[in-house]
Scaffold this motif. Structure first.
Motif, mmCIF file in Angstrom:
data_model
loop_
_atom_site.group_PDB
_atom_site.id
_atom_site.type_symbol
_atom_site.label_atom_id
_atom_site.label_comp_id
_atom_site.label_asym_id
_atom_site.label_seq_id
_atom_site.Cartn_x
_atom_site.Cartn_y
_atom_site.Cartn_z
ATOM 1 N N ILE A 73 0.861 -1.176 0.000
ATOM 2 C CA ILE A 73 0.000 0.000 0.000
ATOM 3 C C ILE A 73 0.899 1.227 0.000
ATOM 4 O O ILE A 73 1.768 1.364 0.862
ATOM 5 C CB ILE A 73 -0.928 0.032 1.231
ATOM 6 N N VAL A 74 0.714 2.097 -0.985
ATOM 7 C CA VAL A 74 1.478 3.330 -1.081
ATOM 8 C C VAL A 74 0.489 4.481 -0.991
ATOM 9 O O VAL A 74 -0.574 4.449 -1.615
ATOM 10 C CB VAL A 74 2.273 3.401 -2.406
ATOM 11 N N LEU A 85 2.474 4.985 -8.102
ATOM 12 C CA LEU A 85 3.664 4.782 -7.276
ATOM 13 C C LEU A 85 3.783 3.344 -6.792
ATOM 14 O O LEU A 85 4.884 2.826 -6.645
ATOM 15 C CB LEU A 85 3.664 5.759 -6.095
ATOM 16 N N SER A 86 2.654 2.672 -6.551
ATOM 17 C CA SER A 86 2.744 1.270 -6.121
ATOM 18 C C SER A 86 3.323 0.402 -7.240
ATOM 19 O O SER A 86 4.137 -0.479 -6.981
ATOM 20 C CB SER A 86 1.393 0.740 -5.645
ATOM 21 N N VAL A 87 2.946 0.645 -8.474
ATOM 22 C CA VAL A 87 3.495 -0.119 -9.604
ATOM 23 C C VAL A 87 4.977 0.209 -9.793
ATOM 24 O O VAL A 87 5.783 -0.674 -10.089
ATOM 25 C CB VAL A 87 2.683 0.143 -10.891
ATOM 26 N N ILE A 88 5.346 1.469 -9.590
ATOM 27 C CA ILE A 88 6.756 1.862 -9.688
ATOM 28 C C ILE A 88 7.582 1.114 -8.646
ATOM 29 O O ILE A 88 8.667 0.610 -8.946
ATOM 30 C CB ILE A 88 6.895 3.393 -9.532
ATOM 31 N N SER A 101 -1.694 -4.829 -4.666
ATOM 32 C CA SER A 101 -1.174 -3.478 -4.466
ATOM 33 C C SER A 101 -2.296 -2.455 -4.532
ATOM 34 O O SER A 101 -3.246 -2.596 -5.301
ATOM 35 C CB SER A 101 -0.098 -3.152 -5.506
ATOM 36 N N PHE A 102 -2.149 -1.435 -3.703
ATOM 37 C CA PHE A 102 -3.120 -0.350 -3.637
ATOM 38 C C PHE A 102 -2.368 0.961 -3.557
ATOM 39 O O PHE A 102 -1.357 1.065 -2.865
ATOM 40 C CB PHE A 102 -4.031 -0.495 -2.406
ATOM 41 N N CYS A 110 -9.109 4.983 -3.087
ATOM 42 C CA CYS A 110 -8.268 3.798 -3.191
ATOM 43 C C CYS A 110 -8.317 3.285 -4.624
ATOM 44 O O CYS A 110 -9.389 3.052 -5.163
ATOM 45 C CB CYS A 110 -8.771 2.729 -2.224
ATOM 46 N N GLN A 111 -7.156 3.125 -5.233
ATOM 47 C CA GLN A 111 -7.072 2.665 -6.613
ATOM 48 C C GLN A 111 -6.349 1.312 -6.660
ATOM 49 O O GLN A 111 -5.137 1.264 -6.611
ATOM 50 C CB GLN A 111 -6.295 3.689 -7.454
ATOM 51 N N PRO A 112 -7.085 0.198 -6.748
ATOM 52 C CA PRO A 112 -6.402 -1.087 -6.893
ATOM 53 C C PRO A 112 -5.773 -1.192 -8.280
ATOM 54 O O PRO A 112 -6.309 -0.662 -9.233
ATOM 55 C CB PRO A 112 -7.514 -2.120 -6.705
ATOM 56 N N HIS A 113 -4.651 -1.868 -8.350
ATOM 57 C CA HIS A 113 -3.956 -2.005 -9.626
ATOM 58 C C HIS A 113 -3.661 -3.458 -9.923
ATOM 59 O O HIS A 113 -3.313 -4.213 -9.036
ATOM 60 C CB HIS A 113 -2.623 -1.239 -9.593
ATOM 61 N N ARG A 114 -3.802 -3.807 -11.165
ATOM 62 C CA ARG A 114 -3.321 -5.114 -11.619
ATOM 63 C C ARG A 114 -1.871 -4.909 -12.011
ATOM 64 O O ARG A 114 -1.532 -3.984 -12.748
ATOM 65 C CB ARG A 114 -4.137 -5.594 -12.812
#
Length: 119
Positions: A73-74, A85-88, A101-102, A110-114
């Motif tokens: 979680i970032v 930023l979580s994907v980075i 990751s969130f 809150c933006q969940p990411h694949r």
């Protein structure tokens, strides 16, 4: 700052003098310029400097490896780049492809990411 009138310059100087900032104060590189350079590249560099140095210190202090992380979680209140930023962070530390990751930004949205690897 030639674009400011004398009264505005005087006001900005009073604000700066009363801020508590001194010769030893550390500020992000973007704020070293007058006027400040709030570009996306500078914002990203500042975020990466803070986030990566803290994560590096955490891994060193705990002995945890990036592949051991199940959830990331970032949070950043003002900066919302793409990729997030979580994907980075996931790409930088080569974390698992199935990590949850969130990225929390702009208050508490809150933006969940694949996860998608950049390699």
């Amino acid at each position: 700052m030639p674009f400011l009138d004398p009264k505005s310059k005087e006001f900005r100087l009073r604000i700066l003098e009363g801020s508590g900032l001194g010769e030893m104060t550390c500020v992000p590189p973007a704020l070293h310029y007058i006027p400040p350079d709030p570009s996306m590249a500078n914002a990203r560099a500042e975020a990466e400097l803070v986030i990566f140095s803290e994560i590096d210190a955490l891994f060193k202090r705990t002995g945890v490896q990036p592949k051991d992380i199940d959830i990331l979680i970032v949070n950043c209140s003002q900066f919302s780049p793409a990729p997030s930023l979580s994907v980075i962070v996931i790409n930088k530390y080569k974390m698992r492809s199935n990590i949850k990751s969130f990225y929390l930004w702009n208050g508490m949205h809150c933006q969940p990411h694949r996860y998608r690897s950049s390699s």
